[in-house]
Design an enzyme around this catalytic site. Sequence first.
Site, PDB file in Angstrom:
ATOM      1  CD  GLU A 255      -2.570   1.329   2.639  1.00 15.30           C
ATOM      2  OE1 GLU A 255      -2.834   2.438   3.151  1.00 15.30           O
ATOM      3  OE2 GLU A 255      -2.965   0.246   3.121  1.00 15.30           O
ATOM      4  CD  GLU A 260      -3.301   7.408   4.943  1.00 11.80           C
ATOM      5  OE1 GLU A 260      -4.271   6.668   5.192  1.00 11.80           O
ATOM      6  OE2 GLU A 260      -2.175   7.253   5.460  1.00 11.80           O
TER       7      GLU A 260
END
Length: 369
Positions: A255, A260
Amino acid sequence: MSIFNISILSLLLAISCSSGDSDSNSAPTNLNVVISVVGSNDNNPNGDGSGAIQIMASATNAIRYAFRFGTGDQIDSESGNIEHTFLQDGTNNHNITVWAYSESGAFVNESYSVDVYRSDEAFAKLVFSDEFENEGRPDDQKWHHQVIPPNNGSWHNDELQHYTDREENSYVNNGTLKIKAIKEQYSYNGSTKEYTSARLNAKFAFTYGRIEVRAKLTNTAGTWPAIWTLGANSNETGNYFGDQYGNVGWPLCGEIDIMEQTGWDKNSTISHFHWGDLNTEVYSDEGGEIAVENADSEFHVYSMEWDSKSIKTYVDDNLVYEFQNGTNKPFNHEHYLLLNIAIGGNLGGDVPANFTEDIFEIDYVRIYQ
């Protein structure tokens, strides 16, 4: 990436084989060499222009290996795995010699030739994009709405939302994609949540390149927008890349969190990497963060540059984090892009009681190789 198994396919020519010990029984046997030309596919049989190859060698009774590229120095490797980048521009034929050594020092070696394409025009070709110039639903030829959570119950990380494919949660107008998180009771498959949102997965898988996403982020506490990738072999793909995918769990699929934003700090963003070691399956993670002013009111470009050596993430071309790639990490195979807003959970945090809705707005998505 295309993989050539030299012991089975005759794509690469074995030129020589010799032994360094008169006792043939003490020398390694069954030398097997797999050479992968990075980015090779039907359209680019000689690679993606990076000039990179990966080699995996194995042999019975071998304790170490060595490699020579062209007329260069011999390079040792205990594991038999090595990466190499050829720097000569254009498509060129390169000679590679591989040795396998036993504990006594006896050896076998074989030589191969391979055609590899190299170009200094990094990330020059636009291979996927959405400028969001339509009106209404996102283009279903480019985007998949992922609505089925793991175990048909809840999403990861204690998130509080149901993802939907409704136009209320994701739509295009005035030249941008809007992903909207809404406070509302919504039931899916017998499970009722207090919030809805959308999770869009690009229907495009690729290895190496540059991703650019120009976006405005949310400004409400409790919201967790993200721009990220998963390995196309992830069992969360929904199998829309084909039957050969969707068989590997997290974190072995890898990932990459390009961006974010936590629910409690709207003045900075995070870039993070999660993976399982391909040899030991041990989980690891690392990353960094950067201050971003006016992230909710102004567009910023969140980007990633990815090759076999490193993965670099940026905000407006300011480096956030540089990750060292390697053969033991799941970042040398195809990944796909995801866009979403989660509510609450590990990085969303507490959601204020007066929350009603918030929007993650995307001006464009572009992927170059």
